[in-house]
Design a protein around this motif. Structure first.
Motif, PDB file in Angstrom:
ATOM      1  N   SER A  73      44.203  42.410  46.133  1.00 54.35           N
ATOM      2  CA  SER A  73      45.076  43.325  46.812  1.00 54.35           C
ATOM      3  C   SER A  73      45.957  42.826  47.742  1.00 54.35           C
ATOM      4  CB  SER A  73      44.013  44.381  47.522  1.00 54.35           C
ATOM      5  OG  SER A  73      43.315  43.681  48.406  1.00 54.35           O
ATOM      6  N   HIS A  74      45.867  41.282  47.614  1.00 55.18           N
ATOM      7  CA  HIS A  74      46.642  40.838  48.860  1.00 55.18           C
ATOM      8  C   HIS A  74      47.892  40.156  48.060  1.00 55.18           C
ATOM      9  CE1 HIS A  74      43.542  41.584  51.868  1.00 55.18           C
ATOM     10  NE2 HIS A  74      44.521  41.907  52.338  1.00 55.18           N
ATOM     11  N   PRO A  79      55.906  38.696  39.199  1.00 57.00           N
ATOM     12  CA  PRO A  79      56.228  39.604  38.417  1.00 57.00           C
ATOM     13  C   PRO A  79      54.904  40.644  38.037  1.00 57.00           C
ATOM     14  CG  PRO A  79      56.364  37.710  37.037  1.00 57.00           C
ATOM     15  CD  PRO A  79      55.868  37.339  38.415  1.00 57.00           C
ATOM     16  N   LEU A  80      53.619  40.006  38.173  1.00 56.00           N
ATOM     17  CA  LEU A  80      52.557  40.731  37.938  1.00 56.00           C
ATOM     18  C   LEU A  80      51.868  41.283  39.117  1.00 56.00           C
ATOM     19  CD1 LEU A  80      50.952  38.238  35.318  1.00 56.00           C
ATOM     20  CD2 LEU A  80      52.311  40.332  34.934  1.00 56.00           C
ATOM     21  N   GLN A  81      52.348  41.430  40.268  1.00 56.79           N
ATOM     22  CA  GLN A  81      51.986  41.906  41.739  1.00 56.79           C
ATOM     23  C   GLN A  81      51.241  43.177  41.773  1.00 56.79           C
ATOM     24  OE1 GLN A  81      54.984  42.067  44.688  1.00 56.79           O
ATOM     25  NE2 GLN A  81      53.527  43.110  46.107  1.00 56.79           N
ATOM     26  N   SER A  82      51.948  44.127  41.026  1.00 58.73           N
ATOM     27  CA  SER A  82      51.463  45.524  40.812  1.00 58.73           C
ATOM     28  C   SER A  82      50.466  45.629  39.902  1.00 58.73           C
ATOM     29  CB  SER A  82      52.510  46.561  40.449  1.00 58.73           C
ATOM     30  OG  SER A  82      53.068  46.329  39.156  1.00 58.73           O
ATOM     31  N   ALA A  83      50.400  44.732  38.858  1.00 56.36           N
ATOM     32  CA  ALA A  83      49.259  44.849  38.108  1.00 56.36           C
ATOM     33  C   ALA A  83      47.897  44.362  38.514  1.00 56.36           C
ATOM     34  CB  ALA A  83      49.675  43.957  36.408  1.00 56.36           C
ATOM     35  N   PHE A  84      48.168  43.174  39.150  1.00 55.02           N
ATOM     36  CA  PHE A  84      47.018  42.609  39.905  1.00 55.02           C
ATOM     37  C   PHE A  84      46.393  43.317  41.107  1.00 55.02           C
ATOM     38  CE2 PHE A  84      48.633  38.466  38.528  1.00 55.02           C
ATOM     39  CZ  PHE A  84      47.653  38.076  37.702  1.00 55.02           C
ATOM     40  N   GLY A  89      39.133  45.185  42.908  1.00 55.81           N
ATOM     41  CA  GLY A  89      38.131  45.981  43.171  1.00 55.81           C
ATOM     42  C   GLY A  89      37.397  46.820  42.095  1.00 55.81           C
ATOM     43  N   THR A  90      38.087  46.805  40.875  1.00 57.03           N
ATOM     44  CA  THR A  90      37.473  47.425  39.865  1.00 57.03           C
ATOM     45  C   THR A  90      36.458  46.966  39.321  1.00 57.03           C
ATOM     46  OG1 THR A  90      38.922  46.619  38.009  1.00 57.03           O
ATOM     47  CG2 THR A  90      39.747  48.361  39.041  1.00 57.03           C
ATOM     48  N   TRP A  91      35.431  47.807  38.781  1.00 58.00           N
ATOM     49  CA  TRP A  91      34.070  47.287  38.410  1.00 58.00           C
ATOM     50  C   TRP A  91      34.190  45.982  37.395  1.00 58.00           C
ATOM     51  CZ3 TRP A  91      32.337  47.488  33.467  1.00 58.00           C
ATOM     52  CH2 TRP A  91      32.885  48.426  32.641  1.00 58.00           C
ATOM     53  N   TRP A  92      35.190  46.374  36.521  1.00 60.46           N
ATOM     54  CA  TRP A  92      35.420  45.859  35.450  1.00 60.46           C
ATOM     55  C   TRP A  92      35.805  44.229  35.432  1.00 60.46           C
ATOM     56  CZ3 TRP A  92      39.986  44.317  33.808  1.00 60.46           C
ATOM     57  CH2 TRP A  92      41.172  45.074  34.227  1.00 60.46           C
ATOM     58  N   ALA A  93      36.780  44.156  36.667  1.00 66.17           N
ATOM     59  CA  ALA A  93      37.355  43.015  36.910  1.00 66.17           C
ATOM     60  C   ALA A  93      36.403  42.214  37.812  1.00 66.17           C
ATOM     61  CB  ALA A  93      38.708  43.278  37.835  1.00 66.17           C
ATOM     62  N   ASP A  94      35.782  42.819  38.736  1.00 64.59           N
ATOM     63  CA  ASP A  94      34.698  42.161  39.314  1.00 64.59           C
ATOM     64  C   ASP A  94      33.666  41.496  38.416  1.00 64.59           C
ATOM     65  OD1 ASP A  94      35.787  42.722  41.687  1.00 64.59           O
ATOM     66  OD2 ASP A  94      34.431  44.407  42.323  1.00 64.59           O
ATOM     67  N   THR A  95      33.284  42.307  37.486  1.00 68.54           N
ATOM     68  CA  THR A  95      32.216  41.843  36.294  1.00 68.54           C
ATOM     69  C   THR A  95      32.621  40.782  35.557  1.00 68.54           C
ATOM     70  OG1 THR A  95      31.479  44.059  36.648  1.00 68.54           O
ATOM     71  CG2 THR A  95      30.782  42.547  34.657  1.00 68.54           C
ATOM     72  N   LEU A  96      33.928  40.846  35.110  1.00 69.92           N
ATOM     73  CA  LEU A  96      34.510  39.650  34.270  1.00 69.92           C
ATOM     74  C   LEU A  96      34.860  38.574  34.915  1.00 69.92           C
ATOM     75  CD1 LEU A  96      36.950  41.681  31.949  1.00 69.92           C
ATOM     76  CD2 LEU A  96      34.950  40.601  31.216  1.00 69.92           C
ATOM     77  N   PHE A  97      35.286  38.667  36.148  1.00 73.61           N
ATOM     78  CA  PHE A  97      35.499  37.703  37.099  1.00 73.61           C
ATOM     79  C   PHE A  97      34.069  36.875  37.430  1.00 73.61           C
ATOM     80  CE2 PHE A  97      36.344  35.644  41.417  1.00 73.61           C
ATOM     81  CZ  PHE A  97      37.122  34.776  40.999  1.00 73.61           C
ATOM     82  N   GLU A 132      49.109  33.943  42.346  1.00 74.88           N
ATOM     83  CA  GLU A 132      49.751  33.158  43.519  1.00 74.88           C
ATOM     84  C   GLU A 132      51.078  32.854  43.333  1.00 74.88           C
ATOM     85  OE1 GLU A 132      47.457  29.728  44.851  1.00 74.88           O
ATOM     86  OE2 GLU A 132      45.819  30.990  45.616  1.00 74.88           O
ATOM     87  N   TRP A 133      51.531  32.919  42.019  1.00 77.82           N
ATOM     88  CA  TRP A 133      52.978  32.651  41.758  1.00 77.82           C
ATOM     89  C   TRP A 133      53.900  31.470  42.391  1.00 77.82           C
ATOM     90  CZ3 TRP A 133      54.494  33.866  37.029  1.00 77.82           C
ATOM     91  CH2 TRP A 133      55.674  33.898  36.865  1.00 77.82           C
ATOM     92  N   PRO A 134      53.634  30.426  42.410  1.00 74.13           N
ATOM     93  CA  PRO A 134      53.841  29.320  43.120  1.00 74.13           C
ATOM     94  C   PRO A 134      55.378  29.180  42.909  1.00 74.13           C
ATOM     95  CG  PRO A 134      52.521  28.238  41.450  1.00 74.13           C
ATOM     96  CD  PRO A 134      52.402  29.811  41.310  1.00 74.13           C
ATOM     97  N   LEU A 135      56.105  29.549  41.849  1.00 76.35           N
ATOM     98  CA  LEU A 135      57.595  29.630  41.511  1.00 76.35           C
ATOM     99  C   LEU A 135      58.329  30.287  42.655  1.00 76.35           C
ATOM    100  CD1 LEU A 135      57.169  30.711  37.858  1.00 76.35           C
ATOM    101  CD2 LEU A 135      57.718  28.392  38.629  1.00 76.35           C
TER     102      LEU A 135
END
Length: 191
Positions: A73-74, A79-84, A89-97, A132-135
């Motif tokens: 959320s931070h 380019p993937l900011q909005s996707a991340f 906090g979604t259940w499936w992202a938490d579970t897969l992670f 984190e997009w270090p570019l």
């Protein structure tokens, strides 16, 4: 042995040779494997139980906390900011992670499923690198991003280490891979 040139430097073609690892080399490989495995396993344990390192007890997964919400959320760059942000906090992202952290950590520590672990761990690390997009030198709001390198960071280093450990068959060195190969009939994808 034939020598040919391709581009700038001469390339020597040789027959495949057997590489012998010294006992010191085997110990170093095993320590590297155990260390990287522990990085993943510790992240799982801390986020699951809230051991107070990166996750406070009240934010632990077993207490209803989300292991992905704070980080994703931070995300304020790339380019993937909005996707991340949208999956934070979604259940499936938490579970897969969490399953990824546990699976990669245990497999690498034990020295089995190294190929699968290298793929899963590399995918996790590349996604975290993209978050984190270090570019970028600046965030979406114009603040400094805090990036210290325009490309390389520890996420990519961990991914490379996982790949190298899988390629060299690091589970053979002080891991259970030799025993596991006997039990499973030597199936390559399980090593």
């Amino acid at each position: 042995m034939a020598t040919s040139t391709t581009g700038h430097a001469p390339v020597q073609e040789t027959e495949a040779t057997t590489v012998t690892i010294t006992s010191g080399g085997a110990i170093a490989i095993a320590l590297l494997r155990l260390s990287v495995g522990f990085v993943f396993l510790w992240a799982f344990l801390d986020k699951f139980f809230g051991l107070g390192y990166s996750t406070a007890s009240e934010r632990a997964w077993i207490h209803g906390g989300s292991p992905t919400k704070g980080f994703l959320s931070h995300v304020d760059v790339g380019p993937l900011q909005s996707a991340f942000n949208s999956i934070a906090g979604t259940w499936w992202a938490d579970t897969l992670f969490m399953l990824g952290l546990l699976g990669v950590g245990l497999a690498v520590i034990l020295g089995v499923f190294m190929n699968v672990s290298a793929i899963a761990g590399t995918l996790m690390m590349v996604l975290m690198w993209a978050a984190e997009w270090p570019l970028a030198q600046f965030t979406a709001t114009g603040d400094p991003s805090g990036s210290t390198n325009p490309f390389m960071d520890y996420h990519l280093i961990y991914a490379l280490v996982l790949i190298v450990l899988a390629v060299i068959g690091a589970g053979r060195y002080f891991g259970i891979a030799p025993w596991w190969a006997r039990v499973t009939g030597g199936k390559a994808w399980m090593r």
